[in-house]
Design a protein around this motif. Sequence first.
Motif, PDB file in Angstrom:
ATOM      1  N   MET A   1       0.845  -1.185   0.000  1.00  0.00           N
ATOM      2  CA  MET A   1       0.000   0.000   0.000  1.00  0.00           C
ATOM      3  C   MET A   1       0.889   1.246   0.000  1.00  0.00           C
ATOM      4  N   SER A   2       0.582   2.168  -0.868  1.00  0.00           N
ATOM      5  CA  SER A   2       1.298   3.439  -0.926  1.00  0.00           C
ATOM      6  C   SER A   2       1.064   4.211   0.373  1.00  0.00           C
ATOM      7  N   TYR A   3       2.084   4.924   0.810  1.00  0.00           N
ATOM      8  CA  TYR A   3       1.953   5.722   2.039  1.00  0.00           C
ATOM      9  C   TYR A   3       0.797   6.706   1.924  1.00  0.00           C
ATOM     10  N   LEU A   4       0.574   7.242   0.737  1.00  0.00           N
ATOM     11  CA  LEU A   4      -0.498   8.218   0.539  1.00  0.00           C
ATOM     12  C   LEU A   4      -1.890   7.607   0.708  1.00  0.00           C
ATOM     13  N   GLU A   5      -1.986   6.299   0.615  1.00  0.00           N
ATOM     14  CA  GLU A   5      -3.268   5.617   0.776  1.00  0.00           C
ATOM     15  C   GLU A   5      -3.576   5.300   2.241  1.00  0.00           C
ATOM     16  N   LYS A   6      -2.603   5.474   3.106  1.00  0.00           N
ATOM     17  CA  LYS A   6      -2.780   5.143   4.518  1.00  0.00           C
ATOM     18  C   LYS A   6      -3.700   6.132   5.210  1.00  0.00           C
ATOM     19  N   CYS A   7      -4.330   5.635   6.261  1.00  0.00           N
ATOM     20  CA  CYS A   7      -5.262   6.433   7.056  1.00  0.00           C
ATOM     21  C   CYS A   7      -4.833   6.323   8.516  1.00  0.00           C
ATOM     22  N   PHE A   8      -4.790   7.429   9.210  1.00  0.00           N
ATOM     23  CA  PHE A   8      -4.331   7.454  10.589  1.00  0.00           C
ATOM     24  C   PHE A   8      -5.414   8.001  11.507  1.00  0.00           C
ATOM     25  N   GLU A   9      -5.276   7.649  12.773  1.00  0.00           N
ATOM     26  CA  GLU A   9      -6.159   8.215  13.788  1.00  0.00           C
ATOM     27  C   GLU A   9      -5.311   8.741  14.941  1.00  0.00           C
ATOM     28  N   LYS A  10      -5.857   9.702  15.649  1.00  0.00           N
ATOM     29  CA  LYS A  10      -5.131  10.304  16.770  1.00  0.00           C
ATOM     30  C   LYS A  10      -5.098   9.342  17.949  1.00  0.00           C
ATOM     31  N   ASP A  11      -3.999   9.367  18.663  1.00  0.00           N
ATOM     32  CA  ASP A  11      -3.884   8.594  19.885  1.00  0.00           C
ATOM     33  C   ASP A  11      -4.775   9.259  20.932  1.00  0.00           C
ATOM     34  N   PRO A  12      -5.629   8.490  21.613  1.00  0.00           N
ATOM     35  CA  PRO A  12      -6.517   9.098  22.612  1.00  0.00           C
ATOM     36  C   PRO A  12      -5.778   9.657  23.826  1.00  0.00           C
ATOM     37  N   ASN A  13      -4.494   9.352  23.951  1.00  0.00           N
ATOM     38  CA  ASN A  13      -3.695   9.862  25.064  1.00  0.00           C
ATOM     39  C   ASN A  13      -3.010  11.182  24.735  1.00  0.00           C
ATOM     40  N   ILE A  14      -3.421  11.802  23.634  1.00  0.00           N
ATOM     41  CA  ILE A  14      -2.893  13.112  23.245  1.00  0.00           C
ATOM     42  C   ILE A  14      -4.047  14.106  23.251  1.00  0.00           C
ATOM     43  N   VAL A  15      -3.868  15.174  23.984  1.00  0.00           N
ATOM     44  CA  VAL A  15      -4.871  16.240  24.043  1.00  0.00           C
ATOM     45  C   VAL A  15      -4.344  17.414  23.231  1.00  0.00           C
ATOM     46  N   SER A  16      -5.225  18.009  22.453  1.00  0.00           N
ATOM     47  CA  SER A  16      -4.811  19.194  21.697  1.00  0.00           C
ATOM     48  C   SER A  16      -5.640  20.392  22.135  1.00  0.00           C
ATOM     49  N   ARG A  17      -4.973  21.531  22.163  1.00  0.00           N
ATOM     50  CA  ARG A  17      -5.630  22.787  22.527  1.00  0.00           C
ATOM     51  C   ARG A  17      -5.166  23.876  21.578  1.00  0.00           C
ATOM     52  N   LYS A  18      -6.112  24.690  21.128  1.00  0.00           N
ATOM     53  CA  LYS A  18      -5.759  25.825  20.278  1.00  0.00           C
ATOM     54  C   LYS A  18      -5.596  27.048  21.159  1.00  0.00           C
ATOM     55  N   ILE A  19      -4.431  27.670  21.037  1.00  0.00           N
ATOM     56  CA  ILE A  19      -4.146  28.883  21.790  1.00  0.00           C
ATOM     57  C   ILE A  19      -3.629  29.901  20.793  1.00  0.00           C
ATOM     58  N   ALA A  20      -4.386  30.966  20.631  1.00  0.00           N
ATOM     59  CA  ALA A  20      -4.076  31.994  19.623  1.00  0.00           C
ATOM     60  C   ALA A  20      -4.038  31.318  18.250  1.00  0.00           C
ATOM     61  N   ASP A  21      -2.921  31.425  17.547  1.00  0.00           N
ATOM     62  CA  ASP A  21      -2.823  30.849  16.210  1.00  0.00           C
ATOM     63  C   ASP A  21      -2.103  29.510  16.187  1.00  0.00           C
ATOM     64  N   GLU A  22      -1.861  28.930  17.358  1.00  0.00           N
ATOM     65  CA  GLU A  22      -1.120  27.683  17.425  1.00  0.00           C
ATOM     66  C   GLU A  22      -1.961  26.595  18.072  1.00  0.00           C
TER      67      GLU A  22
END
Length: 98
Positions: A1-22
């Motif tokens: 399988m080509s790398y471009l065909e791969k599908c990923f999901e986020k690890d549930p142990n990672i939290v993301s927060r948007k602060i300003a533009d980051e």
Amino acid sequence: MSYLEKCFEKDPNIVSRKIADEVILVPIRQNIGDLENIYVLNTVAAFIWENIDGRKRIKDVNELIIEEFFADKDVVERDVVKFIQDLEMINCITLKGD
């Protein structure tokens, strides 16, 4: 399988927060040492992060970036693959189906 065909999901142990533009990624695993690894994403990296949903393939994300940022296809492909590989290496994402 080509790398471009791969599908990923986020690890549930990672939290993301948007602060300003980051967007900031913070691991919430049991290991206290993980708190030393907080990642700050720029605008394009944050856009990629937001589109990792377990349904979109890498090539789908590439197309969205090209449309959103009017970027060169070859540059986008190279940079997105590199960023996805970096996210894999730090265990922020996993290959869908693994």
